[in-house]
Structures are given as C-alpha cells and as structure tokens.
Design a protein around this motif. Structure first.
Motif, PDB file in Angstrom:
ATOM      1  N   ILE A   1      -1.587   4.601   8.709  1.00  0.00           N
ATOM      2  CA  ILE A   1      -2.867   3.988   8.363  1.00  0.00           C
ATOM      3  C   ILE A   1      -4.050   4.863   8.797  1.00  0.00           C
ATOM      4  CG2 ILE A   1      -3.165   2.663  10.515  1.00  0.00           C
ATOM      5  CD1 ILE A   1      -3.841   1.308   6.994  1.00  0.00           C
TER       6      ILE A   1
ATOM      7  N   SER B   1      -3.473  -3.943   7.941  1.00  0.00           N
ATOM      8  CA  SER B   1      -2.067  -3.631   7.718  1.00  0.00           C
ATOM      9  C   SER B   1      -1.964  -2.511   6.696  1.00  0.00           C
ATOM     10  CB  SER B   1      -1.312  -4.865   7.216  1.00  0.00           C
ATOM     11  OG  SER B   1      -1.963  -5.420   6.104  1.00  0.00           O
TER      12      SER B   1
ATOM     13  N   PHE C   1      -6.813   0.476  -2.599  1.00  0.00           N
ATOM     14  CA  PHE C   1      -6.484  -0.763  -1.890  1.00  0.00           C
ATOM     15  C   PHE C   1      -6.776  -1.960  -2.798  1.00  0.00           C
ATOM     16  CE2 PHE C   1      -7.100   0.589   2.810  1.00  0.00           C
ATOM     17  CZ  PHE C   1      -6.147   1.576   2.643  1.00  0.00           C
TER      18      PHE C   1
ATOM     19  N   TYR D   1     -14.903  -1.353   0.999  1.00  0.00           N
ATOM     20  CA  TYR D   1     -13.933  -1.561   2.070  1.00  0.00           C
ATOM     21  C   TYR D   1     -14.644  -1.963   3.365  1.00  0.00           C
ATOM     22  CZ  TYR D   1     -10.955   0.893  -1.206  1.00  0.00           C
ATOM     23  OH  TYR D   1     -10.276   1.251  -2.324  1.00  0.00           O
TER      24      TYR D   1
ATOM     25  N   GLY E   1      -2.459   7.287  -0.659  1.00  0.00           N
ATOM     26  CA  GLY E   1      -3.225   7.842  -1.766  1.00  0.00           C
ATOM     27  C   GLY E   1      -3.589   6.858  -2.849  1.00  0.00           C
TER      28      GLY E   1
ATOM     29  N   LEU F   1       0.844  -1.196   0.000  1.00  0.00           N
ATOM     30  CA  LEU F   1       0.000   0.000   0.000  1.00  0.00           C
ATOM     31  C   LEU F   1       0.873   1.236   0.000  1.00  0.00           C
ATOM     32  CD1 LEU F   1      -2.600  -1.004   2.743  1.00  0.00           C
ATOM     33  CD2 LEU F   1      -2.744  -1.354   0.281  1.00  0.00           C
TER      34      LEU F   1
ATOM     35  N   ALA G   1       1.053   0.238   4.505  1.00  0.00           N
ATOM     36  CA  ALA G   1       2.438   0.535   4.183  1.00  0.00           C
ATOM     37  C   ALA G   1       2.907   1.770   4.939  1.00  0.00           C
ATOM     38  CB  ALA G   1       2.564   0.738   2.685  1.00  0.00           C
TER      39      ALA G   1
ATOM     40  N   PRO H   1      -6.023   7.160   5.814  1.00  0.00           N
ATOM     41  CA  PRO H   1      -6.942   6.414   4.937  1.00  0.00           C
ATOM     42  C   PRO H   1      -8.095   5.777   5.705  1.00  0.00           C
ATOM     43  CG  PRO H   1      -4.772   5.369   4.995  1.00  0.00           C
ATOM     44  CD  PRO H   1      -4.639   6.692   5.666  1.00  0.00           C
TER      45      PRO H   1
ATOM     46  N   ASN I   1      -9.640  -4.284   5.536  1.00  0.00           N
ATOM     47  CA  ASN I   1      -8.723  -3.588   4.648  1.00  0.00           C
ATOM     48  C   ASN I   1      -7.702  -2.747   5.413  1.00  0.00           C
ATOM     49  OD1 ASN I   1     -11.570  -3.485   2.905  1.00  0.00           O
ATOM     50  ND2 ASN I   1      -9.762  -4.121   1.784  1.00  0.00           N
ATOM     51  N   PHE I   2      -7.986  -2.462   6.653  1.00  0.00           N
ATOM     52  CA  PHE I   2      -7.138  -1.528   7.388  1.00  0.00           C
ATOM     53  C   PHE I   2      -6.296  -2.225   8.453  1.00  0.00           C
ATOM     54  CE2 PHE I   2     -10.823   0.703   5.757  1.00  0.00           C
ATOM     55  CZ  PHE I   2     -10.220   1.740   5.072  1.00  0.00           C
TER      56      PHE I   2
ATOM     57  N   ASP J   1      -7.242   8.787  -1.727  1.00  0.00           N
ATOM     58  CA  ASP J   1      -7.954   8.549  -0.474  1.00  0.00           C
ATOM     59  C   ASP J   1      -9.421   8.915  -0.622  1.00  0.00           C
ATOM     60  OD1 ASP J   1      -5.665   7.762   0.684  1.00  0.00           O
ATOM     61  OD2 ASP J   1      -5.377   9.560   1.906  1.00  0.00           O
TER      62      ASP J   1
END
Lengths: 220, 446
Positions: B52, B43, A77, B36, A74, A71, B45, B55, B40-41, B26
């Motif tokens: 995190i 993990s 997903f 979503y 912006g 990820l 980056a 988003p 989805n949240f 976003d």
C-alpha cells in the motif's frame, strides 16, 4: 472490451450501518464486510429507474453489503465495492438478463420501485403488488457531473466473479443523515434483521440522467 | 438537463482498451489526488503489508502541498493566545497569530505557578517515573493528584492514566468482556471506539444524542450493558442529552460512562463537568476525563466508587503496562487544579468569552452549528475548498485547523475553534474579524 450499458433517469443509493456479524451472514466466505466503524458494517440499498437497456425499461432494487474493493497495483481505486446479495426487478426479461450475464441473485417475483421527488428528496417505495417491501428517502446536496468506478462481486456454485462498473451522470452525495429507511415484513427481506439496521443513512447518493456501464465479467 | 439517450443497439458495444475505461495508473491516481483521501488507503491488495505504501506515497506527494501539510505544523511558542508557526509548505515563519486552535481552555499550561511546580518536581524526582504505576512508578505526587481530583470531582476514588486515550481504553476494556454490550454515541472519540474493540464486547453506536435510538440498540439484550457518552462533543461543541440517556440506560440496567474530556473543570457550579451542570452527577457511574485540555498538562483519569477503582487497578491494562505520569506533569497538574479551585473567575471569564465570540460569529451569519460550549465549529461544508480557506485564515493572522472527511462526514468540513479564558477581548475581536472577512470573501457567509 465488451461494455454493457444501462441508461437511467435516477439511481438512488443510501448506506446504513448494520452489525458486522449480520453482514457476514450475507456474504460468501471469500468476502468480508467493510466496517464504517467497529462492529458496524454497511448495508447499501440502491434503486434504479432504467430508461435504456438491452432488455428495455425497468426498475431495480439492489440490496448489498459494502466490501473492500479488489485493488491491484497500478489500478484506479474504486469509489465503493458491493456484494449484491439480492436484486429485485419488475420485468422477467431484466431478471433473466442479469442472472445470465452477471450472476446476480434475484428475488424471482416482480418487484416495483416507485420514485417520487418531493422538495429536494427522492422517495423510493418498493413493493410487490402493493405489498410494501421498503421505503427509502434520500436528500439532495450539491449537484455535479461525475464518472466514478465501482466494483461488484458475485458468486455461484462454481465460481467467484467481479465486474467493474462506471457510473456517469449528475451526482449528489452527502453525509447529513437526513434520509430514512423503513423495512417491512416481506420475503425479500427475510435474511435481514430490520431492528438491527439503522433507520437513517450515514451516506446518501443520488444520480440523475446517467449511464451505468459494465466492463466484462471477470472470474477471480 | 438534457437526458442521456442512446439507441438500444448501442447499449452493448466493443471498445478499444484505451478508451478511458482502462484502469488508471498510480500516476493517474496521484494527479487526481482530490478524488482520494485517507479512507482510500485503509486496505489494499497484495501479499506484502508494504504494497500500500507506493500508491499512498504517490497520492501523498500530490496531496500534501495542496493542503494536508496544514496538519501538524510546528508551533515555536507556548500554546497561548498568540503563537508563532512554522509554515512547512514554504518553510516560512508566521508570527503572532491569534490562536483559536489549542484546547488550553483555561490557559493553565503556561501559568507561572504551574511551570514552577513542574520545574521543582523535575529537580526533585527527575524526568520520568521509571516504572508502571502498579510497580515502582507510583510516587507521592501521583497519590496527591488522585486524591485532589477525587475531591474536586466529588467521587470516592480516582485512578490516573498516562493519557485520556488510555483512560477510555483501560476503563472500557477493563470492565467489559466478550458477550457484553457496549453502546456508544455515534460521535464518540476514537479512544471510546478503541476501548470497545479491545474489550471484544458486542458494540453498537446510537444516533447522536438520540435516546430513542439508544433504546432501540439496548432492546432485547439481556447481558451486561455499558452506555458511553461524552459531556461535550469535540467536533460540534454540543452537550450530551444526559437526562434522556440516563432514563433509557436505567430502564435497561445499563451502566453509564461519561467522558468529560472537553467539559471537566469548566462546566457546573463547582466545575466538575456537564453531569454536574445538568444536575445528574450522581446518576452517572463512571466519570472520565483528561488533564490535557482544561488543566493544560497531560494524562487521564476516571472517578467512581472505590470498589470500581480497586477492581480497575488490576484490569486496566493500558495503565498497568504504561509508565506512570512524569513527576513534572503530576506536580504541574496539582498546581493547575489548585488554580481552578481558587479562581472560579477563570470559568466565568471563559463563558464570557464564549458568549462574545458565538454572538459575534452568529451575527455575522457564520454557521457555528449547535455549539453550546467553548468548542465552536465554523461550518464550511465544502471539502474541496477548506484547505485553501485554511491557508487564507493562517496568512490572515488566525491559527485554526481544517477538519474534513473522514474525520467528519462528507461535506461536513469545518474549522474548530477552542476558546480560552486567557483570550482577551482584542484577541477574540481580531480573530472573529479575520474569520468573517475570509468567509465572506469565499462566499461562505453573507
């Protein structure tokens, strides 16, 4: 951006729980398995019946471990991210193409996938000159159109790669645990421990009359 | 359906960056909130643990008013058969809803005797125990409660925990070690899963209530083994397939832990739980439960041999390093247990209510799955619409919580009814009528 497209009549996928420690053995060091619950990673089996591609028509079986997506702030997903650790196809041309363009590891002999729809279920039989490799069944749920983003990760001796893949078509997905998987004793499955992989999927995905579109390969 | 056909030469194309394959922003993710969910949240980056949050917040701002607000709305009354609810979306107060959501199975949380006992204990001992149970936190009420629960459950000894969650955490991690094997039913509660994680033992999950798959998971492992099941499964209301599970566990020398969170004080001739109900009480090694459901308080316990309890006293870290139960809660639980012992008619009333409501819903074509208990799922199987149906139910006069992915599988969304002995026939008729009317309007049942 260069796009590579593969039209298919069926793309059938099922997610099976496997021990995390076994999944780790299938992954390169820079990737970790995504756990569906503690100690349980995801073994994904996907079968394609490609009807349009740069290398003609062919069938393909993809054995993969589900990993967390990459990820970036912006960005969209992905629905899932895969590390395909072994791919089998039934034409030399499709193998050469996927190895050269996508760095996908392949079983180097022809492998056939037979697709048979029966009473709301898709039965996929994968074999090597009639020597069975695996049988998988996936059941349908409600159908609807979708266009989902997936990621695939690849690696070779020098580099690590990622590619974004868009899957467009009629789509059914559910977690009714109604499908099945039977793994046979075959060299293509030698890295697995079949007794440790669930014989029923926790998620079943089925796409019909769709298009798989690869973005350009990225080095990560 | 018309198949997608494209000339082969078009299968490799150049496209401008903004043709739709460009990564979304976003804001795109937020506007497509329905694509979503919490999973989805998990993990993300980035190099900052807070990366995190933005988003997630973009999604949450969209998702919350569209249905997620339904979780955790405050009730302004006791969790009785009728409740007042503050609907946080519009900050409006909804009154006198038929409450089918609270797991107050015997209606004991607000019984006058229970409240009086708690009040008296707070007057005597104060609000908290002010210490770990292994140090200064144990008071005579804790000893009395443990002894009475042990007697009720017909076990040599019982150990108390601050919550049911901490009981599973403490028992599993207190007993099992790295290199051991924990095999749990796939529908096990999070506390069982977290206990297994904390133990660092190898963990496997067997297909729900499937002894053949349990056999498969136990095969070939020569070390210490623990099988964990629940008496009543909290999302489906079905019972453990205990006879088959005991047989397989014994075959491999595995110890058995049963979590009777939703079944103790309800099932069986004496109310000990599903293990008693199925005639297998002595076949199970460890009997665990919570005080937050049938007894209407809070806290957890495990019962078994005195040797096991004495060992666990030193190794169940979730108990050792938590404050002991509040004196008011302990006293209230003693009073609640007394009612359970002296009023078996409460259990009889509960099962009458369960039979009535199950029959009423089934006759109306409502899918209640395989429920065999006071936990009755209303299967909706439509993740997209469950929130709007929940709003209709609440505004129609019945309080129920929606349950959707990832708490249950995709497209296995549902409402979960908790029947209480305190419900009157009028409560249940009114609640069933509202449910049936809303489900029919939405085409969920005929």
């Amino acid at each position: 951006m260069q796009l590579t497209k593969y039209g298919f009549s069926h793309a059938v996928s099922a997610f099976f729980e496997m021990p995390t420690e076994l999944a780790k053995n299938l992954l390169p060091r820079h990737l970790q398995p995504l756990e569906v619950q503690h100690g349980s990673a995801v073994f994904a089996v996907t079968a394609f019946d490609f009807t349009e591609s740069m290398v003609g028509t062919y069938t393909e079986i993809v054995l993969a471990v589900i990993v967390p997506p990459l990820l970036e702030a912006g960005q969209q997903f992905p629905k899932s991210a895969f590390y395909p650790y072994l791919v089998g196809t039934n034409t030399p041309e499709s193998r050469a193409h996927a190895i050269e363009r996508w760095h996908l590891p392949h079983h180097m002999a022809d492998v056939d996938c037979d697709f048979a729809v029966e009473g709301g279920a898709m039965n996929v039989r994968v074999h090597d000159n009639d020597k069975p490799i695996l049988e998988m069944s996936v059941h349908e749920h409600e159908w609807g159109k979708t266009n989902d983003l997936y990621q695939a990760f690849m690696t070779d001796e020098q580099k690590r790669y990622k590619v974004d893949i868009h899957m467009n078509g009629e789509f059914s997905e559910h977690e009714e645990e109604s499908g099945s998987l039977k793994l046979h004793n075959h060299p293509m499955l030698e890295k697995l421990e079949p007794a440790e992989i669930n014989t029923y999927p926790f998620r079943e995905l089925w796409m019909k009359q769709g298009m798989q579109t690869f973005n350009e390969l990225e080095t990560i | 359906m018309k198949p997608l056909r494209q000339p082969a030469e078009n299968l490799e194309t150049s496209v401008p960056e903004d043709n739709g394959t460009k990564p979304a922003t976003d804001q795109d993710a937020a506007s497509n909130y329905w694509d979503y969910d919490y999973s989805n949240f998990y993990s993300g980056a980035g190099f900052d643990a807070f990366d995190i949050l933005d988003p997630f917040d973009a999604w949450w701002e969209q998702a919350r008013p569209r249905g997620y607000y339904l979780f955790g709305q405050p009730i302004t009354t006791a969790p009785g058969t009728r409740v007042h609810l503050v609907e946080t979306k519009g900050n409006t107060k909804l009154e006198n809803l038929v409450n089918l959501a609270s797991y107050n199975y015997l209606g004991l949380s607000y019984r006058p005797e229970v409240i009086a006992a708690a009040q008296e204990a707070i007057g005597r001992y104060g609000l908290g125990a002010s210490g770990s149970p292994i140090l200064s936190g144990t008071i005579d009420l804790h000893e009395e409660l443990a002894e009475k629960v042990a007697r009720f459950k017909n076990k040599e000894s019982v150990l108390l925990f601050p919550t049911g969650y901490s009981a599973n955490l403490g028992v599993i991690s207190g007993l099992m070690r790295p290199g051991d094997l924990v095999v749990a039913d796939q529908y096990s509660h999070a506390s069982i899963v977290d206990g297994a994680i904390l133990s660092k033992a190898k963990t496997r999950f067997f297909r729900h209530n499937n002894a053949a798959d349990l056999d498969r998971k136990l095969q070939g492992f020569s070390g210490k083994k623990l099988v964990v099941i629940e008496g009543v499964y909290s999302m489906d209301g079905d019972l453990a397939a205990l006879a088959d599970i005991v047989e397989v566990s014994r075959k491999y020398g595995a110890r058995i832990l049963i979590d009777e969170a939703h079944s103790a004080f309800l099932f069986g001739e004496h109310g000990r739980g599903v293990a008693e109900h199925l005639g297998l009480d002595d076949e199970v090694d460890m009997h665990l439960g919570t005080f937050s459901k049938s007894l209407g308080g809070m806290g957890g316990y495990v019962g078994g041999s005195t040797k096991f309890i004495n060992y666990l006293r030193g190794f169940a870290r979730s108990r050792v390093f938590s404050c002991a139960l509040s004196p008011g809660v302990a006293a209230g639980l003693i009073a609640a247990l007394k009612i359970v012992e002296e009023e078996p008619e409460l259990r009889a009333k509960l099962w009458e209510n369960v039979a009535f409501l199950q029959e009423r819903l089934r006759n109306a074509g409502v899918d209640i799955g395989d429920s065999e208990s006071q936990v009755i799922p209303i299967m909706i199987r439509d993740d997209a619409r469950i929130f709007s149906i929940a709003e209709e139910l609440i505004h129609g006069g019945v309080y129920l919580n929606p349950i959707r992915y990832p708490a249950v599988g995709k497209h296995r969304s549902r409402f979960r009814i908790s029947v209480s002995a305190a419900h009157t026939r009028d409560d249940l008729e009114e609640g069933a009528d509202i449910i049936i009317r809303v489900l029919r309007k939405n085409g969920i049942c005929s």
